[in-house]
Write a protein that holds these residues in place. Sequence first.
Motif, PDB file in Angstrom:
ATOM      1  N   LEU A   1     -10.614  -1.997   3.121  1.00  0.00           N
ATOM      2  CA  LEU A   1     -10.266  -0.660   3.596  1.00  0.00           C
ATOM      3  C   LEU A   1     -11.474   0.247   3.448  1.00  0.00           C
TER       4      LEU A   1
ATOM      5  N   ALA B   1      -4.534   2.965  -0.579  1.00  0.00           N
ATOM      6  CA  ALA B   1      -5.785   3.062   0.172  1.00  0.00           C
ATOM      7  C   ALA B   1      -6.483   4.345  -0.253  1.00  0.00           C
TER       8      ALA B   1
ATOM      9  N   LEU C   1       0.831  -1.195   0.000  1.00  0.00           N
ATOM     10  CA  LEU C   1       0.000   0.000   0.000  1.00  0.00           C
ATOM     11  C   LEU C   1       0.865   1.244   0.000  1.00  0.00           C
TER      12      LEU C   1
END
Length: 1225
Positions: A391, A324, A247
């Motif tokens: 997420l 994210a 990420l």
Amino acid sequence: LFFLHALFPRPTFHLFLWGIFLIKRPPMIITQPESVTVFSIEDFVMSCEAAGNPLPIFRWTKDGGEFDPGTDPELKVLERPGSFAFFSLGNNMDSLKQYQAKYVCFASNELGTAVSNEAKLNTDVLPSQQKEKKGNEKSEEGNSIILKCNPPQSSMEPNIHWMDWRLHHIQLSERVVVGKDGNLYFAHLTPEDSRNDYTCNVQYLATRTILAKEPITLSVIPSNSVLRNRRPHMMRPTGSHSTYHFLRGQTVELECIVQGLPTPKVSWVRRDGEMSESRVVKEMFNRRLRFSNISESDGGEYQCLAENSQGKATHTYTVNVEAAPYWIKEPPSQLYAPGETVKLHCHADGIPSPTISWTINGIPLSGQHIKQTIRVSTHDLGHCHLSVPGLQQAWDHHHQHQQLPPQILTEDGITNTFTEGQKAVLECETFGSPKPEVTCLRETQPDTRVNQLINGVLEISNVTHDDEGFYTCSVENTNLSVSTELEVLNRTVILSPPQDLKVQRGNTTIFTCRSLVDRKLGSPLIQWRKNNQKIAESHADGKYTIDGPDLKIANVETDDEGVYTCQVITKYDMAEASGSLTLWDRPDPPVLLQITNPKHRAVTLSWTPGDDHNSAVLEYVVEFEDQGWNERGWEELTRVAGNKKRAVLPLWPYMSYRFRVIAINYVGKSVPSKPSEIHNTPADAPDNNPEDVRSESKAPETLFITWEEMDRRDFNGPDFKYLVLWRRVVGSGPKWNTNYTKAPPFTVYDIGNFSAFEIKVQAVNEKGEGPEADPVIGYSGEDVPLEAPMNVVVTLMNSTTIIVSWAAVDKETVRGHLLGYKVLLLYLLFCFIFSPCNQPLAVKVLETGANEEQKLISNLRPYSHYALVATVFNSKGEGPPCETLSFKTDEGVPGHPTSLMLDSPSETEMTLHWAPPAEPNGVLVGYLLQYQQSDDDSPMQVETIDGTAVTHLTMRGLDPHSHYRFFLRGRTAAGDGEPIMREGATTLDGAPPANIELSPGENFVNLSWVAKKRHRNVGFQIYYLKKNGIKTAKVNSSQSFYQLQGLTPGSNYHLRFTYSNSTFLEKDIKTDGTGVTEMQPSFATQGWFIGVVSAVVLLLLILLILCFIKRSKGGKYSVKDKEEGPMDSEARPMKDETFGEYSDLEGKRTASQPSLGEDSKLCSEDNLDFNGSSAVTTELNMDESLVSQFSRPSEGPEAPDNSPLGPTAVSSATNGVPNSVAILD
């Protein structure tokens, strides 16, 4: 208040505006619940804070369902205005497992509902030590091995430390590294790796826990044969390819651990592009590649390459970076007037793209899940959700409809400070519904750089000092306004930026960054960066040292190369400049030397340049070595420019060559290259003849021919020799005499004295003769001259100078090259008195040139006898002398007198004593005395002294207050000689000192005064008085210091100073210390009496002890003696030990001291009486301390023998009884 602070987050927000508190506000989450992993009961806390007016009410969902913590008996709720928290009441971790879930907090009031981010609660147990056996590993030298750590399973990432039993870290290197899995990897083993205390320590930072695993014993079996090298092989990871997803923003580490022998070198490359060195850090000896805050641009293929001498191994990582959900544009919450149409934006992105959904007051909006913009016209609280699988992120957007009067929230009179060139932003925050319209004005007209924004902000681009001043912000259609001041400071400028430096490995270098900062900003912060990474001082290894504007880098290595940036940071701006650091060094030597295009006397040499190590090669030096004459070693042949890769080399015939090349750059020379192959050149006739052909004939009848021997390289062929040719200049005709020789010199005999010859020498070898040689003139050997100079004449010029002249000699009689004439001068001073005239006292030899016929001789002694002869000389020697000429120099002035001494018999008289001159230079007839006062303006006085018998003279009537200079000269018929000078003054009559300083001590007083110059020494007396006597001391005035000793502490003295029986000074003094009572003089204070008393007391004590011993025996001795009579001591019966002991003592006592018997008179009272009192009474009444001091008088202070004090002084503290004896007269 929290809501207002969030709605108006600018620093100009103030709470003093009266209407704000009455405004209703929808709720806003100000503290989000956080995801947490719980290891103990105490860690379980879930909280949420929100702001709003009226205060919001909280509710929760658990995994999407309604959840009321207040109804759960296992939980305790803590609810305060604006906050809600719950935690567990359980007493074990098992009770927490039911609460593992995803929680969302809702805060509601009458204006709407705010929704928090999703928080996840997990439970885990603390890592614990597992029972395990002590490990034992064994392997052969050269093999690879892995020591496993096996840390306990946990959701926490542990830190691994391999240490020994002393808790010292295991030394890591390229061969021994720690993997991300915690294992210890050995690329290959050495015998030094054997030990029994490899311990893996597992550290968990979150729980502050360190677990030490069981030690591992590693035994390395030494190899008895040569180790076999192995090519690199991947130990971690395995295989050739790995793919990972990360990420955005995470810290990522790629790892390559390899085995092999020798230890492989590891390097990293990016296969799909250029790897930015500023984005990555290489750690663990290049075994790890770390990305801090990884971004989408870091995604790609990375390959680690491991190499050693046996081969290489690779592993490729494919890195995919996902993001994210994150905000592209996060709009602020707004206040709207009734009837306004509101447009809400929710711009976000992520990898993969997030799903966007909207809720109003926590209720999802149907049909709006994929839209980023919605329009609402009601009184609601919007909520935007961003989500990707696993997420989720949310944002509250508040919009409110009310009609409120306008207010200016920005404080009046604020000063805004910027530096030149910045964009100045002057804020004017307002509040009201509908939104107030704002105008900002300046006292002077603004220009095009000024931009008025609709939110009240005034922007001024590229601000200058001309923009300084006051600006007014006002709300239209009202009388509301505030003023703000704009202050513009000088921008921060770097005057001396870091330079691009080139440094040799291992050296120390310094980057300098000097800046100019506005004085109002104070001292700036200087931050150094390397490749955009911050640099801090290294106190441990001293790598980086920051000293003011300087950055010092010590022991520069390859890893230190890069771009170094200096940032000068102030409160309002920042300036930066960069310089590079490049490692340079001496170049590597050229390689692949090749010989091409060979010719008769030339060849072309080419080469391939080596690495220049960041410093361009300036030139190449080509050297050669003659294989037939290795003693000379390598010699320089030629030099070529650094951009050349070949050179045409001139060669000598008949030589065997090897070549090598040296590269030179700014740092220095490379090591020489490997030698080329051998190249031989053919023989040829000599190209030249020997140089400096000459004759150096010394012996008569010989011709000695010599020359400079030729260099061996000029022989040009085998069988080299010299052809010598000679013939007479006159009478020999064209025929040459010849001979061969291998080396100089060459001698021809029996050819006459000093005859002229033509000579030449020619080089010859097997291939032929050298070029025709040019002849030179030489001469055969010389002989001494045959004749002396003629017509020698001496002419006297003055008393110290003569001229000697002669007629030129016939050249034929010289028999050689005439070098000149020699004049021998014999000094015969006083010879008519002390010695015969044919025995000179000194000889002086003077030489002239060949063409001179006279010689000026000076510095002779006046009034002296000399003898003179002259000779002719050539290189062989001198000829016969001429007849001796005698002469006497004229009389001259004398030298200075040998000595001059001054003596002053009175204040107005001076007597001079002198000795005659050592060099009278004639007949001395007297002296001339000149004198004057030291003042240069005083006239010179003259005294003429006739005769040489006078050696002293007294000058009278002199001024006693002046200094004089005396000049004394000797006189001859030729005049006055050189003077001797002395300076002095008469001696004044003496007098005692006028000012005498006194400085008393305890038992002394110091007297000091300043002695007068030029005064005669006088003696004076010092009388110091006491009631019972007067003491006297004699002192000389030249002493300047005197000490009166032996005085009594704390006593008064009267001092009287006398000279010539008259008193010239009287003073009273008192010594330091405590005063004592003066004892009346009597015989009891005399030393002899004290000694007698001490002896009597001592004898008395001995007598009493002996009497006591005898009495304690009682009548045993008497009864025993009467009944048994005398007996032998050994035969006497022993009834008890007491009798035996006393018997032995008695025997010894009787033998050694027969006088101390029962009839001894020492025990009588009469003998112990002194001063009319009995000894017994004295003993009983005498103080013990007094007895000890009489018996040991040396322990007290003792005065010097020459003390002027009479009676002994005692302290009053002892009531008249002395406790020490200080002074004995």
